[in-house]
Design a protein around this motif. Structure first.
Motif, PDB file in Angstrom:
ATOM      1  N   THR A 205       0.852  -1.197   0.000  1.00  0.00           N
ATOM      2  CA  THR A 205       0.000   0.000   0.000  1.00  0.00           C
ATOM      3  C   THR A 205       0.886   1.245   0.000  1.00  0.00           C
ATOM      4  OG1 THR A 205      -1.852  -1.041   1.126  1.00  0.00           O
ATOM      5  CG2 THR A 205      -1.648   1.322   1.371  1.00  0.00           C
ATOM      6  N   GLU A 206       1.893   1.224   0.838  1.00  0.00           N
ATOM      7  CA  GLU A 206       2.797   2.379   0.926  1.00  0.00           C
ATOM      8  C   GLU A 206       3.576   2.562  -0.377  1.00  0.00           C
ATOM      9  OE1 GLU A 206       2.899   4.664   3.346  1.00  0.00           O
ATOM     10  OE2 GLU A 206       1.156   3.561   4.043  1.00  0.00           O
ATOM     11  N   ILE A 207       3.994   1.448  -0.990  1.00  0.00           N
ATOM     12  CA  ILE A 207       4.722   1.539  -2.261  1.00  0.00           C
ATOM     13  C   ILE A 207       3.825   2.135  -3.335  1.00  0.00           C
ATOM     14  CG2 ILE A 207       5.782   0.193  -4.117  1.00  0.00           C
ATOM     15  CD1 ILE A 207       6.699  -1.802  -1.986  1.00  0.00           C
ATOM     16  N   PHE A 208       2.590   1.627  -3.411  1.00  0.00           N
ATOM     17  CA  PHE A 208       1.654   2.123  -4.424  1.00  0.00           C
ATOM     18  C   PHE A 208       1.331   3.593  -4.181  1.00  0.00           C
ATOM     19  CE2 PHE A 208      -0.435  -1.350  -7.014  1.00  0.00           C
ATOM     20  CZ  PHE A 208       0.586  -2.254  -6.811  1.00  0.00           C
ATOM     21  N   ARG A 209       1.133   3.952  -2.919  1.00  0.00           N
ATOM     22  CA  ARG A 209       0.799   5.347  -2.600  1.00  0.00           C
ATOM     23  C   ARG A 209       1.933   6.272  -3.052  1.00  0.00           C
ATOM     24  NH1 ARG A 209       2.629   8.589   0.680  1.00  0.00           N
ATOM     25  NH2 ARG A 209       3.764   7.037   1.855  1.00  0.00           N
ATOM     26  N   ALA A 210       3.162   5.881  -2.708  1.00  0.00           N
ATOM     27  CA  ALA A 210       4.297   6.713  -3.096  1.00  0.00           C
ATOM     28  C   ALA A 210       4.399   6.800  -4.620  1.00  0.00           C
ATOM     29  CB  ALA A 210       5.587   6.148  -2.504  1.00  0.00           C
ATOM     30  N   GLY A 211       4.130   5.681  -5.304  1.00  0.00           N
ATOM     31  CA  GLY A 211       4.193   5.669  -6.761  1.00  0.00           C
ATOM     32  C   GLY A 211       3.148   6.595  -7.379  1.00  0.00           C
ATOM     33  N   ILE A 212       1.943   6.538  -6.855  1.00  0.00           N
ATOM     34  CA  ILE A 212       0.867   7.393  -7.382  1.00  0.00           C
ATOM     35  C   ILE A 212       1.194   8.860  -7.113  1.00  0.00           C
ATOM     36  CG2 ILE A 212      -1.554   8.046  -7.044  1.00  0.00           C
ATOM     37  CD1 ILE A 212      -2.100   5.034  -6.536  1.00  0.00           C
ATOM     38  N   GLU A 213       1.722   9.133  -5.916  1.00  0.00           N
ATOM     39  CA  GLU A 213       2.033  10.523  -5.573  1.00  0.00           C
ATOM     40  C   GLU A 213       3.209  11.067  -6.377  1.00  0.00           C
ATOM     41  OE1 GLU A 213       2.450  10.456  -1.286  1.00  0.00           O
ATOM     42  OE2 GLU A 213       0.649  11.702  -1.144  1.00  0.00           O
ATOM     43  N   PHE A 235      -6.876   4.965 -13.721  1.00  0.00           N
ATOM     44  CA  PHE A 235      -6.499   3.714 -14.374  1.00  0.00           C
ATOM     45  C   PHE A 235      -5.887   3.897 -15.765  1.00  0.00           C
ATOM     46  CE2 PHE A 235      -9.292   2.171 -11.067  1.00  0.00           C
ATOM     47  CZ  PHE A 235      -8.543   1.103 -10.589  1.00  0.00           C
ATOM     48  N   LEU A 236      -6.199   5.007 -16.433  1.00  0.00           N
ATOM     49  CA  LEU A 236      -5.660   5.201 -17.789  1.00  0.00           C
ATOM     50  C   LEU A 236      -4.418   6.076 -17.806  1.00  0.00           C
ATOM     51  CD1 LEU A 236      -9.018   5.840 -19.679  1.00  0.00           C
ATOM     52  CD2 LEU A 236      -7.658   3.742 -19.692  1.00  0.00           C
ATOM     53  N   VAL A 237      -4.309   6.980 -16.827  1.00  0.00           N
ATOM     54  CA  VAL A 237      -3.228   7.967 -16.888  1.00  0.00           C
ATOM     55  C   VAL A 237      -2.233   7.811 -15.736  1.00  0.00           C
ATOM     56  CG1 VAL A 237      -2.697  10.443 -16.847  1.00  0.00           C
ATOM     57  CG2 VAL A 237      -4.673   9.606 -18.137  1.00  0.00           C
ATOM     58  N   ILE A 238      -2.733   7.784 -14.506  1.00  0.00           N
ATOM     59  CA  ILE A 238      -1.824   7.829 -13.360  1.00  0.00           C
ATOM     60  C   ILE A 238      -1.155   6.469 -13.114  1.00  0.00           C
ATOM     61  CG2 ILE A 238      -1.618   8.374 -10.903  1.00  0.00           C
ATOM     62  CD1 ILE A 238      -2.331  10.756 -12.676  1.00  0.00           C
ATOM     63  N   LEU A 239      -1.970   5.406 -12.958  1.00  0.00           N
ATOM     64  CA  LEU A 239      -1.379   4.108 -12.612  1.00  0.00           C
ATOM     65  C   LEU A 239      -0.374   3.595 -13.651  1.00  0.00           C
ATOM     66  CD1 LEU A 239      -4.048   1.933 -10.814  1.00  0.00           C
ATOM     67  CD2 LEU A 239      -1.861   2.734  -9.952  1.00  0.00           C
ATOM     68  N   PRO A 240      -0.701   3.660 -14.965  1.00  0.00           N
ATOM     69  CA  PRO A 240       0.288   3.158 -15.926  1.00  0.00           C
ATOM     70  C   PRO A 240       1.650   3.847 -15.786  1.00  0.00           C
ATOM     71  CG  PRO A 240      -1.792   3.587 -17.024  1.00  0.00           C
ATOM     72  CD  PRO A 240      -1.931   4.119 -15.632  1.00  0.00           C
ATOM     73  N   GLN A 241       1.632   5.129 -15.405  1.00  0.00           N
ATOM     74  CA  GLN A 241       2.904   5.824 -15.217  1.00  0.00           C
ATOM     75  C   GLN A 241       3.529   5.475 -13.875  1.00  0.00           C
ATOM     76  OE1 GLN A 241       3.070  10.045 -16.439  1.00  0.00           O
ATOM     77  NE2 GLN A 241       0.924   9.786 -16.934  1.00  0.00           N
ATOM     78  N   ALA A 242       2.664   5.335 -12.858  1.00  0.00           N
ATOM     79  CA  ALA A 242       3.172   5.012 -11.525  1.00  0.00           C
ATOM     80  C   ALA A 242       3.820   3.629 -11.511  1.00  0.00           C
ATOM     81  CB  ALA A 242       2.035   5.084 -10.508  1.00  0.00           C
ATOM     82  N   MET A 243       3.369   2.740 -12.413  1.00  0.00           N
ATOM     83  CA  MET A 243       3.910   1.378 -12.447  1.00  0.00           C
ATOM     84  C   MET A 243       5.436   1.376 -12.536  1.00  0.00           C
ATOM     85  SD  MET A 243       1.575  -0.372 -11.816  1.00  0.00           S
ATOM     86  CE  MET A 243       1.535  -2.106 -12.008  1.00  0.00           C
ATOM     87  N   ILE A 246       6.546   1.866  -9.196  1.00  0.00           N
ATOM     88  CA  ILE A 246       6.042   0.865  -8.259  1.00  0.00           C
ATOM     89  C   ILE A 246       6.739  -0.483  -8.447  1.00  0.00           C
ATOM     90  CG2 ILE A 246       3.992  -0.534  -7.755  1.00  0.00           C
ATOM     91  CD1 ILE A 246       2.295   1.964  -8.254  1.00  0.00           C
ATOM     92  N   ILE A 247       7.068  -0.836  -9.696  1.00  0.00           N
ATOM     93  CA  ILE A 247       7.509  -2.202  -9.964  1.00  0.00           C
ATOM     94  C   ILE A 247       8.816  -2.621  -9.269  1.00  0.00           C
ATOM     95  CG2 ILE A 247       8.380  -3.712 -11.813  1.00  0.00           C
ATOM     96  CD1 ILE A 247       6.011  -2.554 -13.451  1.00  0.00           C
ATOM     97  N   PRO A 248       9.890  -1.831  -9.305  1.00  0.00           N
ATOM     98  CA  PRO A 248      11.111  -2.340  -8.652  1.00  0.00           C
ATOM     99  C   PRO A 248      10.926  -2.685  -7.171  1.00  0.00           C
ATOM    100  CG  PRO A 248      11.624  -0.488 -10.067  1.00  0.00           C
ATOM    101  CD  PRO A 248      10.134  -0.578 -10.030  1.00  0.00           C
ATOM    102  N   PRO A 249      10.360  -1.787  -6.340  1.00  0.00           N
ATOM    103  CA  PRO A 249      10.177  -2.191  -4.938  1.00  0.00           C
ATOM    104  C   PRO A 249       9.138  -3.310  -4.785  1.00  0.00           C
ATOM    105  CG  PRO A 249       9.222  -0.016  -5.314  1.00  0.00           C
ATOM    106  CD  PRO A 249       9.976  -0.380  -6.554  1.00  0.00           C
ATOM    107  N   THR A 250       8.151  -3.369  -5.697  1.00  0.00           N
ATOM    108  CA  THR A 250       7.159  -4.441  -5.605  1.00  0.00           C
ATOM    109  C   THR A 250       7.803  -5.792  -5.914  1.00  0.00           C
ATOM    110  OG1 THR A 250       5.381  -2.943  -6.206  1.00  0.00           O
ATOM    111  CG2 THR A 250       4.950  -5.270  -6.484  1.00  0.00           C
TER     112      THR A 250
END
Lengths: 321, 250
Positions: A205-213, A235-243, A246-250
């Motif tokens: 949750t913290e990783i995703f939050r930081a990624g989105i922010e 889902f179309l703009v923010i998350l694809p970029q946050a990925m 998010i991915i390395p720490p995930t």
């Protein structure tokens, strides 16, 4: 003064550094108590008069010199070969280390089939299901943590605080032993999956939050001005970029979870760790099973690392100029 | 609500106020912008120009007064906000293109998801507007591969794909290298020539002279002067606008 000397005589300084380096490594090896027993075998002449002290010193120096020569030789290779060579050498040393335990390979061969068909399958099953659930929890948790609604934020922050704050082992016990107290009898595997998902969901949750922010506000504004609703924007703009963030720490979390799934063995799930302990017990072949299990965990982790690299490549494609 | 009164009005603002904490960002704004009118808003930084146009598509919420866009009054009603956002396109200082999507994908995103346009049709529309901003050969590239001027032209094309009735420009050339300003201004001029209702926050006085029907000068959240460009530049009436012009026109 020293700086001037170093800059004026670079070659000489270089040599001094090499010699000092070898001496330091040799001294370290000596004080680490490197054994000199084999020196007598290789150099019989030394065996008679040399004290054990002397043998240890010689051993330390020889190993230090070998390391230096090895370093020099590796330096002549191109980069990809260097990486391969280092991996091969360290792997050989690791095998040598295991070999020194005098393992019974027939015992390993006899048991490894079951360790894989039962243990690996169970471990993978628990991990994959937990990873999937944890990802969903993390996504919901992150959006909740970014919510302006105090109730939603309160729920999310209490959840992350609690499940990041309790040891995973405790969570497994509490869920497995505690839920039946309030009337929900839960199997060992579901209990393990629940504990792993909740615990890793909280971290992620913290990783995703930081990624989105980490995505600039302008992206949300650009999408909003185009008429996109908040869920479209997410889902179309923010998350694809946050990925990408998010991915390395995930990936790290997934690898950690794969190994933390071994904690589920405490409630009697027949995964790799549990089998490694019980299979070895009967014939006092603990170390064989533990090393085999370790190698299996490592192989599975490497698999995850490769998958992570692939996904990173996919989400990084838009940044190549 | 009398329909006839609204038909004559592109955007109408009545007694609009906005605060950021204790800072009075918009102080009693009264504006009426006719359809097809081109208005340039200028003024020193922090004067509320951006806040003013950001209130029109609800990127900022006004706290007092009335804003009516194309006959729809802006309230907290989400459906009205959505409706207005579909009619109002916006171009930002920093382009705000979506870096993870190709140029073409940037353009068809909103038409496909919001206007529910079939993808094939959306692509045709997108290519049409990319050609208009003279950049269609870049359609399959990603935004980082384009220059600033090209990115801003893509951003204009992206807004046009939603077929807006009004276009808002928030300092569209301020983040560009000097040699790229012209290509973006040319695109905006051709848009103005087509009769688009335009509201531009900009310091490009040449552009204002060339296309604006009206120049609005703002300072400290208030509209201090409204005039035809020729009058405003050659004969500013307000003390503050005279000082401002003397500082930007050397």
């Amino acid at each position: 003064m020293i700086a001037t000397l170093i800059l004026s005589y670079p070659k000489m300084v270089n040599r001094i550094v090499v010699v000092v380096g070898i001496v330091v490594v040799a001294m370290l090896l000596y004080f680490m108590g490197v054994s000199g027993a084999w020196v007598g075998d290789v150099f019989p002449a030394l065996q008679a008069e040399a004290s054990p002290q002397m043998a240890r010193i010689i051993t330390a120096i020889i190993i230090a010199l070998l390391i230096a020569v090895n370093w020099k030789l590796l330096g002549m290779l191109p980069r990809t070969y260097q990486i391969g060579a280092v991996w091969a050498e360290l792997f050989a040393l690791l095998l040598l280390f295991f070999y020194s335990f005098d393992l019974s390979f027939t015992f390993i061969a006899k048991k490894i089939g079951f360790l894989i068909t039962q243990g690996v399958v169970t471990t993978l099953y628990i991990s994959v299901v937990s990873i999937a659930i944890a990802t969903v929890i993390a996504l919901v948790g992150a959006i909740a943590k970014l919510s302006k609604n105090g109730v939603i934020y309160g729920l999310a922050s209490f959840y992350t605080s609690l499940f990041r704050g309790l040891p995973l082992l405790m969570q497994i016990y509490i869920i497995y032993l505690g839920l039946p107290q309030v009337g929900y009898v839960i199997g060992a595997i579901p209990a393990g999956i629940l504990a792993l998902s909740l615990c890793y969901g909280a971290y992620m949750t913290e990783i995703f939050r930081a990624g989105i922010e980490s995505i600039p506000k302008g992206q949300t504004e650009g999408a909003t001005a185009l008429g996109l609703r908040p869920n479209h924007t997410m889902f179309l703009v923010i998350l694809p970029q946050a990925m990408r963030v998010i991915i390395p720490p995930t990936g790290n979390q997934f690898i950690a979870m794969l190994k933390d799934s071994s904690l589920v063995s405490v409630v009697g799930v027949w995964e790799i760790m549990y089998l490694a302990r019980t299979l070895g017990q009967k014939e006092f072949r603990h170390i064989e099973m533990l090393i085999t299990a370790s190698m299996i965990y490592w192989l599975l982790s490497i698999g995850l690392e490769i998958i992570q690299a692939r996904i990173e490549q996919h989400f990084g494609r838009s940044l190549k100029r | 609500m009398s329909k006839a009164a609204h038909l004559a009005t592109g955007i109408e603002m009545e007694g609009v106020h906005k605060w950021f904490g204790s800072f009075h960002a918009l102080d009693d704004i009264n504006l009426a912008i006719r359809p097809r009118e081109r208005v340039v808003i200028c003024g020193p930084s922090g004067s509320g120009k951006s806040t003013l146009i950001r209130c029109i598509n609800r990127l900022e919420t006004h706290e007092q007064g009335r804003i009516v866009v194309d006959g729809i009054e802006l309230t907290h009603d989400e459906r009205r906000i959505d409706k207005i956002r579909r009619e109002v396109g916006m171009v930002f200082q920093h382009f705000n293109l979506f870096p993870h999507l190709t140029i073409l994908e940037n353009l068809i995103l909103a038409p496909v998801w919001i206007r529910k346009m079939p993808k094939k049709h959306a692509v045709e529309v997108a290519m049409h507007f990319l050609e208009r901003v003279r950049i269609s050969e870049q359609a399959s590239k990603y935004p980082v591969q384009l220059s600033g001027g090209q990115q801003q032209r893509v951003a204009i094309a992206r807004a046009l794909c939603m077929r807006p009735k009004v276009m808002l420009f928030d300092e569209p050339t301020s983040a560009l290298d000097p040699e790229m300003v012209k290509e973006v201004l040319d695109t905006m001029v051709s848009l103005a020539d087509d009769g688009m209702t335009m509201l531009c926050v900009t310091h490009e006085m040449g552009f204002a002279r060339q296309v604006a029907d009206r120049v609005i000068f703002m300072d400290r959240g208030r509209v201090l002067e409204e005039a035809k460009p020729a009058d405003f530049f050659d004969n500013p009436k307000n003390e503050r606008s005279r000082l401002f012009l003397s500082q930007i026109l050397h």
